[in-house]
Design an enzyme around this catalytic site. Sequence first.
Site, PDB file in Angstrom:
ATOM      1  N   PRO A   1       1.108  -1.322  -0.143  1.00  0.00           N
ATOM      2  CA  PRO A   1      -0.094  -0.027   0.223  1.00  0.00           C
ATOM      3  C   PRO A   1       1.072   1.466   0.235  1.00  0.00           C
ATOM      4  O   PRO A   1       1.842   1.721   0.652  1.00  0.00           O
ATOM      5  CB  PRO A   1      -0.995   0.097   1.267  1.00  0.00           C
ATOM      6  CG  PRO A   1      -0.763  -1.762   1.452  1.00  0.00           C
ATOM      7  CD  PRO A   1       0.312  -2.342   0.619  1.00  0.00           C
ATOM      8  N   CYS A   2       0.137   2.224  -0.679  1.00  0.00           N
ATOM      9  CA  CYS A   2       0.864   3.274  -0.899  1.00  0.00           C
ATOM     10  C   CYS A   2       1.168   4.798  -1.141  1.00  0.00           C
ATOM     11  O   CYS A   2       1.705   5.947  -1.051  1.00  0.00           O
ATOM     12  CB  CYS A   2       1.794   3.355  -3.058  1.00  0.00           C
ATOM     13  SG  CYS A   2       0.051   3.325  -4.155  1.00  0.00           S
ATOM     14  N   GLN A   3      -0.588   4.797  -0.331  1.00  0.00           N
ATOM     15  CA  GLN A   3      -1.106   6.306   0.367  1.00  0.00           C
ATOM     16  C   GLN A   3       0.419   6.602   1.283  1.00  0.00           C
ATOM     17  O   GLN A   3      -0.066   8.250   0.737  1.00  0.00           O
ATOM     18  CB  GLN A   3      -2.279   6.055   1.613  1.00  0.00           C
ATOM     19  CG  GLN A   3      -3.381   5.207   0.393  1.00  0.00           C
ATOM     20  CD  GLN A   3      -3.468   3.643   0.595  1.00  0.00           C
ATOM     21  OE1 GLN A   3      -2.050   3.408   0.782  1.00  0.00           O
ATOM     22  NE2 GLN A   3      -4.685   3.115   0.280  1.00  0.00           N
TER      23      GLN A   3
END
Length: 308
Positions: free
Chosen positions: A70-72
């Site tokens: 996850p890259c948020q």
Amino acid sequence: MKVVSLFSGAGGLDLGFVLAGHQVVWANDLFEDAVSTYRLNLGNHVVMKDIHDVSSAEIPDCDIVIGGFPCQGFSVANTGRHEDDERNKLYLEMIRVIRDKHPRFFLAENVKGILSLGKGQVFKNILHDFESLHYRVQYKLMNAADYGVPQTRMRVIIIGVRDDLGCAYDFPEPTHSKDENLYTLPWVSVGEALKDLADPDKPNNLPNHVYSKYKLNFNGYLGHRPISPDTPAPTVTARGDARGGVVILPHPDGKRRMTCRELATIQSFPLDYVFVGGISSVCRQIGNAVPPMLAKAVAEQFNHLRMN
């Protein structure tokens, strides 16, 4: 090769590996609609469970571990990004699985913004963590448009080859470029990619060919900028959430937003790939995905590993 997929989402990365001839034996994600989409299109080997709660013993042995953690917290679209964002820690779960399963290879994917976080120190730390597992680690910033995807989407691909294997991974050479030359085809434009799709306002049999009726307002903000039909589309984003407010690109004709099917097409998903959920959820799944055509190009290189 036998593949284990972490943070699998709707299955874009996994589909690319399947198209390249590999077998995904286990996948995991926590987003219910994405898991349903994955199961519908790719199989029942996907497990909906928080990766923190999955023991390594539950995961089958494999040749390669893949995942777009996850890259948020890393994304340049997140103006509040910083090194201490808890979501940045999820890559440590990928580290844990690689350490315990000891696959021959791994592939990690993330946004361009990961390279500059903390003035580059965060990315150096991530590479160091992967290398400490006794892997030869290399990375490349890749543009999906260079591999036939009708979208300028920049992604960092990290490859690990176990130290004892004595082989090297070569990143695929671009098949397309902004300017056609002797070695590449021209970039695929969004107009070319969408020209044969049916009018969504007329009867058709295309799955997910529906769009938000939210009025277009070209004010210069993300999702509110005109798109030229003669160039690849800008990056399809997953900004927003399943409750609404997701950023959806306008159609090149400037009259409406793109349908979910159109967004999936410029992400290079096949027309028969069916997404589960409402419009906001489906757009979020599509925006979070790795373009299967880019994934296939990267995955095919594992079929041609050379010995040193």
